[in-house]
Design an enzyme around this catalytic site. Sequence first.
Site, PDB file in Angstrom:
ATOM      1  N   GLU A 114       0.841  -1.203   0.000  1.00  7.63           N
ATOM      2  CA  GLU A 114       0.000   0.000   0.000  1.00  7.63           C
ATOM      3  C   GLU A 114       0.878   1.257   0.000  1.00  7.63           C
ATOM      4  O   GLU A 114       0.579   2.237  -0.681  1.00  7.63           O
ATOM      5  CB  GLU A 114      -0.931  -0.010   1.219  1.00  7.63           C
ATOM      6  CG  GLU A 114      -1.932  -1.168   1.170  1.00  7.63           C
ATOM      7  CD  GLU A 114      -2.899  -1.155   2.346  1.00  7.63           C
ATOM      8  OE1 GLU A 114      -2.435  -1.285   3.497  1.00  7.63           O
ATOM      9  OE2 GLU A 114      -4.113  -1.011   2.108  1.00  7.63           O
ATOM     10  N   GLU A 134      -3.460 -10.542   3.834  1.00  2.89           N
ATOM     11  CA  GLU A 134      -4.563 -10.159   4.726  1.00  2.89           C
ATOM     12  C   GLU A 134      -5.535 -11.307   4.946  1.00  2.89           C
ATOM     13  O   GLU A 134      -6.028 -11.516   6.065  1.00  2.89           O
ATOM     14  CB  GLU A 134      -5.308  -8.942   4.147  1.00  2.89           C
ATOM     15  CG  GLU A 134      -4.641  -7.602   4.417  1.00  2.89           C
ATOM     16  CD  GLU A 134      -3.500  -7.264   3.456  1.00  2.89           C
ATOM     17  OE1 GLU A 134      -3.115  -8.120   2.637  1.00  2.89           O
ATOM     18  OE2 GLU A 134      -2.985  -6.141   3.545  1.00  2.89           O
TER      19      GLU A 134
HETATM   20  C1  1HE Z   1       6.804  -8.716  12.087  1.00  7.69           C
HETATM   21  C2  1HE Z   1       6.128  -8.560  10.856  1.00  7.69           C
HETATM   22  C3  1HE Z   1       4.864  -7.908  10.875  1.00  7.69           C
HETATM   23  C4  1HE Z   1       7.998  -9.587  10.479  1.00  7.69           C
HETATM   24  N1  1HE Z   1       4.394  -7.478  12.068  1.00  7.69           N
HETATM   25  N2  1HE Z   1       6.279  -8.286  13.237  1.00  7.69           N
HETATM   26  N3  1HE Z   1       2.196  -8.693   7.112  1.00  7.69           N
HETATM   27  C5  1HE Z   1       2.463 -10.001   7.024  1.00  7.69           C
HETATM   28  O1  1HE Z   1       1.615 -10.836   7.198  1.00  7.69           O
HETATM   29  C6  1HE Z   1       3.896 -10.364   6.736  1.00  7.69           C
HETATM   30  C7  1HE Z   1       4.508 -11.017   7.955  1.00  7.69           C
HETATM   31  N4  1HE Z   1       5.940 -11.240   7.797  1.00  7.69           N
HETATM   32  C8  1HE Z   1       6.449 -12.256   7.086  1.00  7.69           C
HETATM   33  O2  1HE Z   1       5.746 -13.007   6.422  1.00  7.69           O
HETATM   34  C9  1HE Z   1       7.938 -12.454   7.149  1.00  7.69           C
HETATM   35  O3  1HE Z   1       8.415 -11.786   8.305  1.00  7.69           O
HETATM   36  C10 1HE Z   1       8.724 -11.915   5.923  1.00  7.69           C
HETATM   37  C11 1HE Z   1       8.409 -12.805   4.691  1.00  7.69           C
HETATM   38  C12 1HE Z   1       8.363 -10.473   5.605  1.00  7.69           C
HETATM   39  C13 1HE Z   1      10.239 -11.947   6.209  1.00  7.69           C
HETATM   40  O4  1HE Z   1      10.603 -13.267   6.657  1.00  7.69           O
HETATM   41  P1  1HE Z   1      11.955 -13.479   7.480  1.00  7.69           P
HETATM   42  O5  1HE Z   1      12.158 -14.948   7.637  1.00  7.69           O
HETATM   43  O6  1HE Z   1      13.048 -12.680   6.839  1.00  7.69           O
HETATM   44  O7  1HE Z   1      11.730 -12.771   8.910  1.00  7.69           O
HETATM   45  P2  1HE Z   1      10.908 -13.294  10.195  1.00  7.69           P
HETATM   46  O8  1HE Z   1      11.766 -14.233  10.980  1.00  7.69           O
HETATM   47  O9  1HE Z   1       9.564 -13.796   9.810  1.00  7.69           O
HETATM   48  O10 1HE Z   1      10.673 -11.955  10.999  1.00  7.69           O
HETATM   49  C14 1HE Z   1      11.736 -11.274  11.682  1.00  7.69           C
HETATM   50  C15 1HE Z   1      11.118 -10.527  12.834  1.00  7.69           C
HETATM   51  O11 1HE Z   1      10.236  -9.522  12.297  1.00  7.69           O
HETATM   52  C16 1HE Z   1      10.260 -11.413  13.726  1.00  7.69           C
HETATM   53  O12 1HE Z   1      10.301 -10.866  15.019  1.00  7.69           O
HETATM   54  P3  1HE Z   1      11.254 -11.512  16.166  1.00  7.69           P
HETATM   55  O13 1HE Z   1      11.010 -10.644  17.360  1.00  7.69           O
HETATM   56  O14 1HE Z   1      10.811 -12.934  16.299  1.00  7.69           O
HETATM   57  O15 1HE Z   1      12.656 -11.396  15.628  1.00  7.69           O
HETATM   58  C17 1HE Z   1       8.873 -11.189  13.167  1.00  7.69           C
HETATM   59  O16 1HE Z   1       7.845 -11.446  14.111  1.00  7.69           O
HETATM   60  C18 1HE Z   1       8.920  -9.730  12.820  1.00  7.69           C
HETATM   61  N5  1HE Z   1       7.940  -9.349  11.808  1.00  7.69           N
HETATM   62  N6  1HE Z   1       6.894  -9.094   9.879  1.00  7.69           N
HETATM   63  C19 1HE Z   1       5.095  -7.682  13.194  1.00  7.69           C
HETATM   64  N7  1HE Z   1       4.184  -7.680   9.770  1.00  7.69           N
HETATM   65  C20 1HE Z   1      -3.368  -1.018   7.250  1.00  7.69           C
HETATM   66  S1  1HE Z   1      -3.777  -2.598   6.945  1.00  7.69           S
HETATM   67  C21 1HE Z   1      -2.400  -3.408   6.265  1.00  7.69           C
HETATM   68  C22 1HE Z   1      -2.580  -4.875   6.408  1.00  7.69           C
HETATM   69  C23 1HE Z   1      -1.314  -5.642   6.310  1.00  7.69           C
HETATM   70  O17 1HE Z   1      -0.252  -5.091   6.128  1.00  7.69           O
HETATM   71  S2  1HE Z   1      -1.455  -7.324   6.431  1.00  7.69           S
HETATM   72  C24 1HE Z   1       0.137  -7.944   6.168  1.00  7.69           C
HETATM   73  C25 1HE Z   1       0.916  -8.136   7.428  1.00  7.69           C
END
Ligand code: 1HE
Length: 259
Positions: A114, A134
Site C-alpha cells: 500500500e 490479509e
Molecule cells: C513482524 C512482521 C509484521 C515480520 N508485524 N512483526 N504482514 C504479514 O503478514 C507479513 C509477515 N511477515 C512475514 O511473512 C515475514 O516476516 C517476511 C516474509 C516479511 C520476512 O521473513 P523473514 O524470515 O526474513 O523474517 P521473520 O523471521 O519472519 O521476521 C523477523 C522478525 O520480524 C520477527 O520478530 P522476532 O522478534 O521474532 O525477531 C517477526 O515477528 C517480525 N515481523 N513481519 C510484526 N508484519 C493497514 S492494513 C495493512 C494490512 C497488512 O499489512 S497485512 C500484512 C501483514
Amino acid sequence: MSTHSLTCMTLEMRGPVAVVGLHRPDKRNAINDTMIEEIHSVFSAPPKEARVIVLYGHGPHFSAGLDLSEHRDRDAFEVMMHSQEWHRAFHQVQMGGLPVVSALKGAVVGGGLELATSSHVRVAEPSTFYALPEGQRGIFVGGGGSVRIARIIGSGRMTEMMLTGHAYNAQEGQAMGLSHYLVEEGQALSKALELAERIAGNAPLSVYAAINALPRIADMAHGEGLYMESLTAALVQTSGEAKERMRDFLEKRAPKAGS
Ligand code: 1HE
C-alpha cells in the site's frame, strides 16, 4: 536540513533529493504507529531544499506491512481510526507535492505494498515479491490498497491476491505494473536516485500537475476529466518556466525527447 526527530525512519539530503529510509530492519520494516506518524510528518514537511523524495527500506526487505503485534487487540473503532491515520499518511506520500521514487526489494507485502503504490515511480530488484496476506491473517487492507493497488492491477487480481495469499515475483510484478523498472540485485536505490535527479531537473509546476492532477482526473467522468486537463494545461503551459523551456527546445538548446 530537516528538524524531524525520527526513530523508525532515516532522512538525509543528497543534493535536491531527500532520501527517506524505513528503519526497522529487525522487524522487516513492519509499519507500526510510530512509523506511520513519522511517514506523515516527513512527507507533510519535507526539507525545504528537496525537489524529489526517494523511499527505500533498510535491510533486505522494503516492508512486511502492518505491524501485527500492535494490531491484535484493537476494537472496531480503533481499527477505523488507525486505517484513517494510514490514509492521511499515504495521501501525503502521493499528494504531498513532491514526486516520490521508491526502491523495492524483498517483501513488499500488505501495508508495504500500500505504501509502495502511494509512490509515483517504483524500481524493483529481482528479490522483490508482492503479496497481500490479509486473508491469511483474517484482516482487510486499510492503508488505501483497495483504491491504489486495485487501480494498478485491477480489483480482480487484487481479490485473487487477498484470497490466495499468492506472492508474485519481481518479473510478474513488473508485468503487472507494480514496478516500472526492474534492475539487478542491489541496484534499486542507485537507479531510484538516478531517476530522482532526472525528475529534479523538470519544471516544478509540471511535476506538481502530473502527480496531483492525473490521479484526480482518473477518478473523474470523461467530460470532467477532459475539462480538468485543459484547465491544468492552461495553468502549467502559460508559466514563465514553460515558455522558457519551449524556447530552449526551439532554439536547439534543450535535449531531445528520449535522450
Ligand atoms: C513482524 C512482521 C509484521 C515480520 N508485524 N512483526 N504482514 C504479514 O503478514 C507479513 C509477515 N511477515 C512475514 O511473512 C515475514 O516476516 C517476511 C516474509 C516479511 C520476512 O521473513 P523473514 O524470515 O526474513 O523474517 P521473520 O523471521 O519472519 O521476521 C523477523 C522478525 O520480524 C520477527 O520478530 P522476532 O522478534 O521474532 O525477531 C517477526 O515477528 C517480525 N515481523 N513481519 C510484526 N508484519 C493497514 S492494513 C495493512 C494490512 C497488512 O499489512 S497485512 C500484512 C501483514
